[in-house]
Design an enzyme around this catalytic site. Structure first.
Site, PDB file in Angstrom:
ATOM      1  N   THR A 190       0.876  -1.182   0.000  1.00 35.48           N
ATOM      2  CA  THR A 190       0.000   0.000   0.000  1.00 35.48           C
ATOM      3  C   THR A 190       0.910   1.227   0.000  1.00 35.48           C
ATOM      4  OG1 THR A 190      -1.686  -1.151   1.270  1.00 35.48           O
ATOM      5  CG2 THR A 190      -1.792   1.250   1.243  1.00 35.48           C
TER       6      THR A 190
ATOM      7  N   LYS B 279      -7.893   1.748  -3.090  1.00 32.65           N
ATOM      8  CA  LYS B 279      -7.620   1.329  -1.704  1.00 32.65           C
ATOM      9  C   LYS B 279      -7.758   2.514  -0.732  1.00 32.65           C
ATOM     10  CE  LYS B 279      -5.150  -0.768   1.695  1.00 32.65           C
ATOM     11  NZ  LYS B 279      -5.269  -1.992   2.382  1.00 32.65           N
TER      12      LYS B 279
ATOM     13  N   LYS C  10      -1.940   5.321   8.463  1.00 32.60           N
ATOM     14  CA  LYS C  10      -1.107   5.319   7.251  1.00 32.60           C
ATOM     15  C   LYS C  10      -1.986   5.567   6.015  1.00 32.60           C
ATOM     16  CE  LYS C  10       1.466   2.367   4.125  1.00 32.60           C
ATOM     17  NZ  LYS C  10       1.994   1.065   3.743  1.00 32.60           N
TER      18      LYS C  10
HETATM   19  P1  NAD Z   1       5.806  -5.917   7.199  1.00 32.40           P
HETATM   20  O1  NAD Z   1       6.593  -4.769   7.728  1.00 32.40           O
HETATM   21  O2  NAD Z   1       5.489  -7.058   8.094  1.00 32.40           O
HETATM   22  O3  NAD Z   1       6.537  -6.522   5.886  1.00 32.40           O
HETATM   23  C1  NAD Z   1       7.316  -5.769   4.999  1.00 32.40           C
HETATM   24  C2  NAD Z   1       8.576  -6.557   4.741  1.00 32.40           C
HETATM   25  O4  NAD Z   1       9.376  -5.881   3.778  1.00 32.40           O
HETATM   26  C3  NAD Z   1       9.461  -6.726   5.993  1.00 32.40           C
HETATM   27  O5  NAD Z   1       9.692  -8.102   6.245  1.00 32.40           O
HETATM   28  C4  NAD Z   1      10.730  -5.976   5.646  1.00 32.40           C
HETATM   29  O6  NAD Z   1      11.895  -6.558   6.213  1.00 32.40           O
HETATM   30  C5  NAD Z   1      10.735  -6.089   4.130  1.00 32.40           C
HETATM   31  N1  NAD Z   1      11.567  -5.088   3.467  1.00 32.40           N
HETATM   32  C6  NAD Z   1      11.663  -3.754   3.717  1.00 32.40           C
HETATM   33  N2  NAD Z   1      12.548  -3.182   2.884  1.00 32.40           N
HETATM   34  C7  NAD Z   1      13.040  -4.176   2.100  1.00 32.40           C
HETATM   35  C8  NAD Z   1      13.989  -4.213   1.048  1.00 32.40           C
HETATM   36  N3  NAD Z   1      14.642  -3.120   0.660  1.00 32.40           N
HETATM   37  N4  NAD Z   1      14.247  -5.397   0.466  1.00 32.40           N
HETATM   38  C9  NAD Z   1      13.605  -6.519   0.854  1.00 32.40           C
HETATM   39  N5  NAD Z   1      12.694  -6.554   1.860  1.00 32.40           N
HETATM   40  C10 NAD Z   1      12.413  -5.389   2.471  1.00 32.40           C
HETATM   41  O7  NAD Z   1       4.472  -5.282   6.590  1.00 32.40           O
HETATM   42  P2  NAD Z   1       3.120  -6.069   6.196  1.00 32.40           P
HETATM   43  O8  NAD Z   1       2.177  -6.029   7.334  1.00 32.40           O
HETATM   44  O9  NAD Z   1       3.481  -7.357   5.551  1.00 32.40           O
HETATM   45  O10 NAD Z   1       2.544  -5.058   5.093  1.00 32.40           O
HETATM   46  C11 NAD Z   1       3.125  -4.949   3.787  1.00 32.40           C
HETATM   47  C12 NAD Z   1       2.316  -3.962   2.981  1.00 32.40           C
HETATM   48  O11 NAD Z   1       0.955  -4.403   2.920  1.00 32.40           O
HETATM   49  C13 NAD Z   1       2.277  -2.548   3.574  1.00 32.40           C
HETATM   50  O12 NAD Z   1       2.334  -1.623   2.533  1.00 32.40           O
HETATM   51  C14 NAD Z   1       0.943  -2.506   4.297  1.00 32.40           C
HETATM   52  O13 NAD Z   1       0.425  -1.201   4.405  1.00 32.40           O
HETATM   53  C15 NAD Z   1       0.096  -3.386   3.396  1.00 32.40           C
HETATM   54  N6  NAD Z   1      -1.035  -4.027   4.068  1.00 32.40           N
HETATM   55  C16 NAD Z   1      -0.884  -4.646   5.271  1.00 32.40           C
HETATM   56  C17 NAD Z   1      -1.984  -5.243   5.878  1.00 32.40           C
HETATM   57  C18 NAD Z   1      -1.843  -5.939   7.216  1.00 32.40           C
HETATM   58  O14 NAD Z   1      -2.877  -6.275   7.810  1.00 32.40           O
HETATM   59  N7  NAD Z   1      -0.638  -6.206   7.721  1.00 32.40           N
HETATM   60  C19 NAD Z   1      -3.239  -5.222   5.254  1.00 32.40           C
HETATM   61  C20 NAD Z   1      -3.354  -4.618   3.992  1.00 32.40           C
HETATM   62  C21 NAD Z   1      -2.243  -4.027   3.412  1.00 32.40           C
END
Ligand code: NAD
Length: 296
Positions: free
Chosen positions: A96, A171, A246
């Site tokens: 997102t 979204k 966010k």
């Molecule tokens: P998260 O922080 O658990 O996962 C993100 C991952 O990206 C982490 O493991 C981090 O180490 C990795 N990362 C960061 N920079 C990196 C790089 N340069 N190279 C490789 N890996 C890298 O977040 P999440 O909860 O999995 O959410 C991910 C996305 O989905 C976000 O944009 C969030 O807004 C969206 N989202 C999350 C949810 C939820 O319920 N968690 C729901 C809908 C949307």
């Protein structure tokens, strides 16, 4: 079956990548946190040691990263996806992020001979694990059709919202409705409490009257009427205040950039920012009722 690179194996990405493995794809996963890569290998994936390794010699790359700055860097840096993937590789970003970054990266991808879609999700970690996410997709018609089978391995409802960036637009518009409507429902329950009107009575009446909405009838913010909501579980998320804030901030950035009047969206962002500042980033967003009662 396809060869897929998956970058970002966090709360959401770990499950989404595991579902691609279950669907029979050959998936190379990378994350800057090594333990996330190890967990993915235990789920049947293949470890990649860099962005470049994950995105070279694959049919497509999926990314699931925290925010726009990570997506820009992972795609456009010197060792990034656009420099590493073969022309023709299909690119899917499910993070997102802000609409401007989504459109800028899609344009850069096109210049590198690759088609890209923005495909943010709703459904949370539970939906990611169960493979029932909703995808909101921005990008060309052909690219959307090409991506559809892979999205179907991770989700249940797949919507094409239009050109590049429109998945992100859908979204944040949806979540702005949600943030505003949840505050409205919470204000009504707080007023009812002050007036001596029982929660269940208000629920029974408004859920069949013109106040009906998802925040009331599916995600009711007071304990009782819908037993499965976070209100019945100490406001454990669910969908956290931090995540709602966010998305509301992304909506405000987009509103300012496009001259859209969103006064209630701005108020909702301010109200959630107050609640987060009071130490509630990890509370479910329906817990905003505590702030309105004055006991945050
Ligand atoms: P998260 O922080 O658990 O996962 C993100 C991952 O990206 C982490 O493991 C981090 O180490 C990795 N990362 C960061 N920079 C990196 C790089 N340069 N190279 C490789 N890996 C890298 O977040 P999440 O909860 O999995 O959410 C991910 C996305 O989905 C976000 O944009 C969030 O807004 C969206 N989202 C999350 C949810 C939820 O319920 N968690 C729901 C809908 C949307």
């Amino acid at each position: 079956m396809s060869a897929i690179g998956f970058i970002g194996l966090g709360n959401m990405g770990s499950h989404m990548a595991a579902n691609l493995v279950k669907a029979g794809h050959e998936v190379k996963g990378f994350d800057v946190v090594t333990s996330n890569v190890d967990a993915f290998v235990s789920a049947g994936g293949v470890a990649a040691s860099s962005i470049s390794e994950a995105s070279s010699s694959v049919d497509m790359v999926v990314t699931m990263l925290p925010a726009g700055k990570h997506v820009r860097e992972v795609y456009t840096s010197a060792e990034g996806i656009l420099a590493s993937a073969n022309p023709g590789t299909l690119l899917i970003d499910s993070s997102t992020i802000d609409v401007t970054s989504a459109r800028a990266v899609a344009e850069a991808a096109q210049k590198s001979g690759m088609q890209m879609i923005d495909a943010p999700v709703s459904g949370g970690v539970g939906g990611a694990e169960a493979g029932t996410l909703t995808f909101m997709v921005g990008g060309g018609d052909e690219t959307f059709e090409q991506a559809r089978p892979v999205l179907e391995a991770m989700g249940k409802n797949i919507f094409h919202a239009g050109g590049a960036g429109n998945g992100q637009a859908a979204k944040i518009c949806n979540n702005m409705i949600l943030g505003i409507s949840m505050i409205g429902v919470c204000e009504a329950f707080v007023l009812a409490e002050q007036l001596g009107l029982d929660h269940q009575k208000l629920f029974d009446i408004s859920s069949t009257a013109s106040g009906q909405c998802w925040s009331l009838t599916t995600y009711c913010p007071v304990p009782g009427p819908i037993p499965t909501t976070p209100a019945n579980n100490g406001y454990k998320p669910g969908f956290s205040v931090g995540m709602m804030l966010k998305d509301l901030k992304l909506a405000q950035d987009a509103a300012q950039a496009s001259n859209a009047a969103t006064p209630l969206g701005a108020q909702a962002a301010a109200v959630y920012a107050l609640f987060e500042a009071a130490g509630h980033a990890d509370t479910d967003f329906s817990g905003i009722i505590k702030l309105l009662r004055g006991n945050a």
